[in-house]
Enzyme design. Sequence first.
Site, PDB file in Angstrom:
ATOM      1  N   ARG B  16      25.687   2.222  16.373  1.00  0.00           N
ATOM      2  CA  ARG B  16      25.033   1.013  15.885  1.00  0.00           C
ATOM      3  C   ARG B  16      24.352   1.260  14.540  1.00  0.00           C
ATOM      4  O   ARG B  16      24.755   0.709  13.512  1.00  0.00           O
ATOM      5  CB  ARG B  16      23.992   0.512  16.919  1.00  0.00           C
ATOM      6  CG  ARG B  16      23.488  -0.900  16.667  1.00  0.00           C
ATOM      7  CD  ARG B  16      22.457  -1.062  15.566  1.00  0.00           C
ATOM      8  NE  ARG B  16      21.177  -0.406  15.860  1.00  0.00           N
ATOM      9  CZ  ARG B  16      20.169  -0.394  15.008  1.00  0.00           C
ATOM     10  NH1 ARG B  16      20.262  -0.967  13.814  1.00  0.00           N
ATOM     11  NH2 ARG B  16      19.050   0.254  15.319  1.00  0.00           N
ATOM     12  N   ASP B  17      23.352   2.101  14.535  1.00  0.00           N
ATOM     13  CA  ASP B  17      22.521   2.264  13.336  1.00  0.00           C
ATOM     14  C   ASP B  17      23.300   2.947  12.214  1.00  0.00           C
ATOM     15  O   ASP B  17      23.015   2.739  11.032  1.00  0.00           O
ATOM     16  CB  ASP B  17      21.280   3.093  13.701  1.00  0.00           C
ATOM     17  CG  ASP B  17      20.157   2.955  12.679  1.00  0.00           C
ATOM     18  OD1 ASP B  17      20.218   2.042  11.833  1.00  0.00           O
ATOM     19  OD2 ASP B  17      19.219   3.763  12.730  1.00  0.00           O
ATOM     20  N   HIS B 208      11.966   7.886  16.158  1.00  0.00           N
ATOM     21  CA  HIS B 208      13.181   7.628  15.372  1.00  0.00           C
ATOM     22  C   HIS B 208      12.936   8.169  13.971  1.00  0.00           C
ATOM     23  O   HIS B 208      12.098   7.646  13.244  1.00  0.00           O
ATOM     24  CB  HIS B 208      13.428   6.115  15.353  1.00  0.00           C
ATOM     25  CG  HIS B 208      14.578   5.678  14.496  1.00  0.00           C
ATOM     26  ND1 HIS B 208      15.790   5.292  15.020  1.00  0.00           N
ATOM     27  CD2 HIS B 208      14.693   5.548  13.150  1.00  0.00           C
ATOM     28  CE1 HIS B 208      16.612   4.949  14.036  1.00  0.00           C
ATOM     29  NE2 HIS B 208      15.972   5.093  12.883  1.00  0.00           N
ATOM     30  N   HIS B 210      14.157   9.887  10.121  1.00  0.00           N
ATOM     31  CA  HIS B 210      15.147  10.034   9.044  1.00  0.00           C
ATOM     32  C   HIS B 210      14.837  11.321   8.289  1.00  0.00           C
ATOM     33  O   HIS B 210      13.689  11.765   8.247  1.00  0.00           O
ATOM     34  CB  HIS B 210      15.098   8.830   8.103  1.00  0.00           C
ATOM     35  CG  HIS B 210      15.806   7.629   8.650  1.00  0.00           C
ATOM     36  ND1 HIS B 210      16.751   6.927   7.943  1.00  0.00           N
ATOM     37  CD2 HIS B 210      15.710   7.017   9.849  1.00  0.00           C
ATOM     38  CE1 HIS B 210      17.198   5.920   8.690  1.00  0.00           C
ATOM     39  NE2 HIS B 210      16.585   5.949   9.846  1.00  0.00           N
ATOM     40  N   CYS B 241      18.902   3.251   4.836  1.00  0.00           N
ATOM     41  CA  CYS B 241      18.128   2.016   4.686  1.00  0.00           C
ATOM     42  C   CYS B 241      18.497   1.417   3.335  1.00  0.00           C
ATOM     43  O   CYS B 241      18.315   2.080   2.307  1.00  0.00           O
ATOM     44  CB  CYS B 241      16.631   2.296   4.756  1.00  0.00           C
ATOM     45  SG  CYS B 241      15.633   0.812   4.459  1.00  0.00           S
TER      46      CYS B 241
END
Lengths: 320, 320
Positions: B16-17, B208, B210, B241
């Site tokens: 998904r992400d 979560h 990064h 992002c």
Amino acid sequence: MNTGTPRIEINEVGPRDGLQIEKTFVATDDKVALVDALSDCGFARIEVTSFTSPKAIPALADAQEVMRRIRRRPGVVYTALVPNIRGLERALEVGTDEMNLVMSSSETHNRANLRMTRDQSQAELTAILQAAKGSHVPCNVSLSTVFGCPFDGDVPVGEVLRLATQLVEAGATGITLCDTTGMAYPTQVAALCEAVSRALPGLPITIHLHNTRGMALANAIAAWQTGVTRFDAAAGGLGGCPFAPGASGNVNTEELVHMFECMGVRTGVSLQPLLDIVQGLPQLVQREFSTPLLAAGPRLATHQPPAWLAEKFGPTQTPA
Amino acid sequence: MNTGTPRIEINEVGPRDGLQIEKTFVATDDKVALVDALSDCGFARIEVTSFTSPKAIPALADAQEVMRRIRRRPGVVYTALVPNIRGLERALEVGTDEMNLVMSSSETHNRANLRMTRDQSQAELTAILQAAKGSHVPCNVSLSTVFGCPFDGDVPVGEVLRLATQLVEAGATGITLCDTTGMAYPTQVAALCEAVSRALPGLPITIHLHNTRGMALANAIAAWQTGVTRFDAAAGGLGGCPFAPGASGNVNTEELVHMFECMGVRTGVSLQPLLDIVQGLPQLVQREFSTPLLAAGPRLATHQPPAWLAEKFGPTQTPA
């Protein structure tokens, strides 16, 4: 979170550990300019060059000229790698502040990297330490592969402690625990730093990390949490290991500085001048490489919102 | 070293992400095959897709078909992002195990990413949580930008606690603390995880991360040391992002698994099958990207010494 000391020292090793494996010969003027620019960033130590045979490492054949020509900023310790007595003499002639001696803690890596057995290396280092005594110049020993050897696998902690203890008895003024090919993981880093601290109380310990498997900063935190205050790092993450395919370079100095400064831990290093240096590195070494922090900017380098946002919503900001 | 729980759960968010921002449309068959292969790796959770409007995210326009066709491995929780009531209905129709709702903790990022004010988003999420109650399907809320917003900078901890508390009161069964653009640093991660745990005792917290500024694994350790047991991650570090230039993707699942397994922390995930998947990702998304752990191999994947070594020294090994 369990925290370490509020102030750490960074040893910038890029000019030596980084440039030594680059294919491009960096001109002497450029090396001097690089070290001078690094001096202005506020590093505690800079590893300037290596007094190895020019045949063995042609990239650093100009070691004496570089060490002679750099501007000595007060407070900065200018170190160099010294592999043998001849190297020590050359280093002393040009006023090197501190020597860095190297051997591996694993047998096969020592043979592959230094073309000697560990016993031969230890004898050589002991002779250098003996010869250096009259000069009163501090001699640090970097022990390679202490967190794992790319050939032999895990290295027994007992072997690391034996070598560190014997080298300190022979005159080493500090020990660097080197994760030469990025095999270290956080609990291992903490355990070994604690074991060496216990065995050799008061000895200055430096940690030398590579980011091969993404863990460099996690390992730096783990070392810091045990009380380690000295960190090797290379601007732009230069460096690597010729014997470990796929191995990336040293922990990026700019990422290490950025992380610790975010946490309120003083490194003494100014980030922006360092990032300016990092930006010039690909041109200096004539190859492209990614420098993530340079691409993203420091964490609070915020961006302008998309233009349509103001039209749709008017001015916006999270309330404090 | 202060350690966390001996077992963690990983939520693989790559399908998904990761895929949502890829330019290449990954064929439905390939998405199903990817999720099925991930299921065999042993993940606790897999975020399969997003039930957003196909116009908003064309890359995941086949959400229902993917969720219908994947093989459901017992013990794996198959989740999906759900942005509104229509999305919830579509997700429920195809038997999604758990919903993931999203809003930002910072005003400007919420407006830029979701085209709503935070108040509007909170009302929407509250309506979804209300509508989901009859289904008894768990609904997690991912709070974006809690460690910093690329537009607004630092987000007050009070705002994060207010939103988390109100969303839990509205029915959220868990909260994910999202470092959307890699602005988090270890002491901050530890402090926020502890603050949320204290404010909402017993609430499942997911972190979560990064890797934008290199700190993803250091931040994972910091969260784990406070007792967090749930981690989002994307195979190959997919994701990113669109509003933060230079921002890299999610923490690499393989690096997260490798680090924790090295430390003896069980993730449930088998590394080699995961690395096999990662190897195929560049072809799947039709672009090259670096996957350091794949290049270097796991830490104990040792190499043959150079051939000249045996000739010079005979067989060699560090004594145990």
